[in-house]
Design a protein around this motif. Sequence first.
Motif, short mmCIF file in Angstrom:
data_model
loop_
_atom_site.label_atom_id
_atom_site.label_comp_id
_atom_site.label_asym_id
_atom_site.label_seq_id
_atom_site.Cartn_x
_atom_site.Cartn_y
_atom_site.Cartn_z
N CYS A 1 -6.29 3.62 -1.25
CA CYS A 1 -6.87 4.94 -1.58
C CYS A 1 -7.37 4.99 -3.02
O CYS A 1 -8.41 5.58 -3.30
CB CYS A 1 -5.83 6.03 -1.33
N GLU A 2 -6.63 4.36 -3.93
CA GLU A 2 -7.07 4.35 -5.33
C GLU A 2 -8.37 3.57 -5.48
O GLU A 2 -9.27 3.98 -6.22
CB GLU A 2 -5.97 3.73 -6.20
N GLN A 3 -8.48 2.44 -4.79
CA GLN A 3 -9.71 1.66 -4.86
C GLN A 3 -10.88 2.43 -4.23
O GLN A 3 -12.00 2.39 -4.74
CB GLN A 3 -9.52 0.32 -4.13
N LEU A 4 -10.60 3.13 -3.18
CA LEU A 4 -11.66 3.92 -2.53
C LEU A 4 -12.18 4.99 -3.47
O LEU A 4 -13.38 5.25 -3.54
CB LEU A 4 -11.11 4.55 -1.25
N TYR A 5 -11.27 5.58 -4.24
CA TYR A 5 -11.69 6.65 -5.16
C TYR A 5 -12.38 6.08 -6.40
O TYR A 5 -13.36 6.63 -6.88
CB TYR A 5 -10.47 7.47 -5.59
N ASP A 6 -11.89 4.96 -6.92
CA ASP A 6 -12.37 4.45 -8.20
C ASP A 6 -13.68 3.69 -8.08
O ASP A 6 -14.52 3.76 -8.97
CB ASP A 6 -11.32 3.52 -8.83
N GLU A 7 -13.88 2.94 -7.01
CA GLU A 7 -15.02 2.03 -6.95
C GLU A 7 -16.31 2.70 -6.54
O GLU A 7 -17.39 2.19 -6.80
CB GLU A 7 -14.70 0.90 -5.97
N ASP A 8 -16.25 3.86 -5.92
CA ASP A 8 -17.48 4.49 -5.46
C ASP A 8 -18.21 5.10 -6.65
O ASP A 8 -17.63 5.80 -7.47
CB ASP A 8 -17.14 5.58 -4.43
N ASP A 9 -19.50 4.83 -6.75
CA ASP A 9 -20.29 5.36 -7.86
C ASP A 9 -20.61 6.83 -7.70
O ASP A 9 -21.04 7.48 -8.63
CB ASP A 9 -21.61 4.56 -7.98
N ILE A 10 -20.42 7.38 -6.52
CA ILE A 10 -20.72 8.79 -6.26
C ILE A 10 -19.40 9.49 -5.97
O ILE A 10 -18.85 9.38 -4.87
CB ILE A 10 -21.68 8.96 -5.08
N PRO A 11 -18.82 10.21 -6.95
CA PRO A 11 -17.49 10.78 -6.78
C PRO A 11 -17.36 11.68 -5.55
O PRO A 11 -16.37 11.64 -4.85
CB PRO A 11 -17.28 11.58 -8.07
N ASN A 12 -18.37 12.50 -5.25
CA ASN A 12 -18.26 13.40 -4.10
C ASN A 12 -18.15 12.61 -2.80
O ASN A 12 -17.44 13.01 -1.88
CB ASN A 12 -19.47 14.34 -4.06
N THR A 13 -18.87 11.49 -2.73
CA THR A 13 -18.79 10.66 -1.53
C THR A 13 -17.39 10.10 -1.36
O THR A 13 -16.84 10.08 -0.26
CB THR A 13 -19.81 9.52 -1.61
N SER A 14 -16.78 9.63 -2.44
CA SER A 14 -15.44 9.07 -2.36
C SER A 14 -14.43 10.15 -1.97
O SER A 14 -13.50 9.89 -1.22
CB SER A 14 -15.06 8.43 -3.69
N LYS A 15 -14.62 11.37 -2.48
CA LYS A 15 -13.70 12.44 -2.12
C LYS A 15 -13.83 12.81 -0.65
O LYS A 15 -12.83 13.10 0.03
CB LYS A 15 -13.97 13.67 -3.00
N GLU A 16 -15.04 12.81 -0.15
CA GLU A 16 -15.23 13.08 1.27
C GLU A 16 -14.55 12.01 2.13
O GLU A 16 -13.94 12.31 3.16
CB GLU A 16 -16.72 13.15 1.59
N ALA A 17 -14.65 10.75 1.68
CA ALA A 17 -14.02 9.66 2.43
C ALA A 17 -12.50 9.81 2.43
O ALA A 17 -11.84 9.60 3.45
CB ALA A 17 -14.43 8.32 1.84
N LEU A 18 -11.93 10.19 1.28
CA LEU A 18 -10.49 10.39 1.23
C LEU A 18 -10.05 11.57 2.09
O LEU A 18 -9.00 11.52 2.73
CB LEU A 18 -10.06 10.61 -0.23
N ALA A 19 -10.87 12.63 2.10
CA ALA A 19 -10.53 13.78 2.94
C ALA A 19 -10.54 13.39 4.42
O ALA A 19 -9.67 13.82 5.19
CB ALA A 19 -11.52 14.92 2.68
N ARG A 20 -11.51 12.59 4.83
CA ARG A 20 -11.54 12.13 6.22
C ARG A 20 -10.33 11.25 6.52
O ARG A 20 -9.74 11.33 7.61
CB ARG A 20 -12.84 11.35 6.49
N LEU A 21 -9.98 10.39 5.58
CA LEU A 21 -8.83 9.51 5.78
C LEU A 21 -7.54 10.33 5.93
O LEU A 21 -6.67 9.99 6.74
CB LEU A 21 -8.70 8.55 4.59
N ALA A 22 -7.44 11.41 5.15
CA ALA A 22 -6.25 12.26 5.25
C ALA A 22 -6.15 12.93 6.61
O ALA A 22 -5.05 13.26 7.08
CB ALA A 22 -6.28 13.31 4.14
N ARG A 23 -7.29 13.15 7.27
CA ARG A 23 -7.29 13.80 8.59
C ARG A 23 -7.21 12.79 9.74
O ARG A 23 -7.15 13.20 10.90
CB ARG A 23 -8.56 14.65 8.74
N THR A 24 -7.22 11.50 9.41
CA THR A 24 -7.26 10.49 10.47
C THR A 24 -5.94 10.40 11.22
O THR A 24 -5.90 10.43 12.45
CB THR A 24 -7.61 9.11 9.86
N CYS A 25 -4.84 10.24 10.48
CA CYS A 25 -3.52 10.18 11.13
C CYS A 25 -2.46 10.57 10.12
O CYS A 25 -2.70 10.61 8.90
CB CYS A 25 -3.24 8.80 11.72
#
Length: 541
Positions: free
Chosen positions: A15-39
């Motif tokens: 999760c930290e790598q997903l947040y840090d490596e993306d150049d577009i912060p909003n995109t990374s936050k959306e990905a983390l939000a989806r991951l939180a809803r996955t399981c």
Amino acid sequence: MHRLFLVHELLAIICEQLYDEDDIPNTSKEALARLARTCKAFHSVALNALWSNLDGVAPLIQCLPEVTRLYWRLPLGTAVVGIERAPRKEEWDIIQGYASRVQHLRVLNRLRPVEPSVIFTLSRPPTTSPLFPNLRSLVWNDSRPQTMGFLKTLCGPLLISLTLDCSNTGTARWDAAASTILNSVPVICPAVKVITFPSSSLCPPTSNMLLAWSHLEEVTCGEIDTVIFGHLAKQTYLRKLAFILSRSISQSLTGRPPFPQAFSRLRELDVHAPELPSLIELMQKLEIHPTSIGGQVDAGPTPCDIRAFFAFLTKHYVDVKPQNVLLQSLPSIRTPQPPLLPPTGNQFNGQTSHTGIYGSDFMPLAQFGSLDTLIIDVNCSIHLTDDDLASLASAWPDLRTFSINKTYGWVVKSDITQIGLLQMLQCCPKLQTLCIAIDTNTFTEVPLDRPGGGVQNMNIRTISFADSVIQPRAATVVAAFLSDVFPRLNEVAAWKSDQTRTQRDADRTEMTYAARWEGVSQQIKGMIRIRQQERRWRRGE
């Protein structure tokens, strides 16, 4: 699901790598939000990563649409977040659930402003427990005196980093109530190790705060008096200090013997001094040897001062191996620049000119083979050749930042060509930031072979050419060269500062040169795109 994903530490790293490596912060936050809803296995870890670094308190309120309202601030039409009604008990539980995950907080985000009512509401949670119980780092950038009470709500025993960023208004508007709150901060937050104050002179509350902490590791502040300076000198864990050198401190050091026990563990020193000799005297008296040295001066420095500074470093820092050296003239009332010298940059009226900085002046620094960063930005002309650049670069194999007079320009016509630039890139493969002036007259035509001869730097995204002159005929040739040597280049900057516009003839030519370099930047983007297409075509054949 693979059992590896049941390991909490592994999920946290993902999760930290997903947040840090993306150049577009909003995109990374959306990905983390989806991951939180996955399981359920991902839910808690993904939410921790999503909320750990909060830029502005607006998201805490906006997660409750029934509680918030938006209105438009004229004339720019900025959306401002306000409070429609007070949150209910179950809504406070949601706010606290997210707030408990926040570890780093900046109170206000200028892109998502909030009404004072939002701050007032968050200042009065319906519980005695802290609203942000796990907060480690806080940037307080709300200059409104009426919201100062929220600072006390945010402070807690786990806080280790505090920044008071009130640059818009300074500390002049802090009333007695605000002073009381500031004086209580060291009591509430005894573990603070990193503190940053506004660059203006310290007011009594902030002075008392500095004197109250005895385990500080990093201090950034404005002008301090001899009492605070003496207190900081005794801090055994202090490794970074940035401050404005006052006349009182300089006078207290005059005629005083060196005291080597002061600042025993200091590794980073950044001083704003009236003139460069004051900084040299400070470092001599304290007998300190930081590996990162930064100096900002109001007056000068003259070429003689700079040579003395470099000589001081090479004499006293032989065994220290400094990694970062920074020297800047602070912009002040505009003064006439030195006259534009002939194209060679080495002769003036038939005699050697001593009004600038030459390659021989930089050479003493070549003994510091561990140098990582060199930033020089002073109100002097710069005279470097290809041989000078190659000699310096060969001495610094780990160099990452090399920036010479980005603000003030080189004033004279540069003697550095593409040959010197390529030699530097070969010697310094880690280079990430570069600012030099370059002679574009040597770019005559696009060669049939690769313009850079195969030399490439994949790290540099933005390159600055200070006040380099460029003619229309050279624009395409320069763009072809740069696009080959820097495949990931996004921008070329030149003639960007106010200081370069005060040079002789700059009033007539600055906009022309700036526009030409902007054209080079646009051509580079197209050429890089074409090369990417060609590489894909070759792979497909």
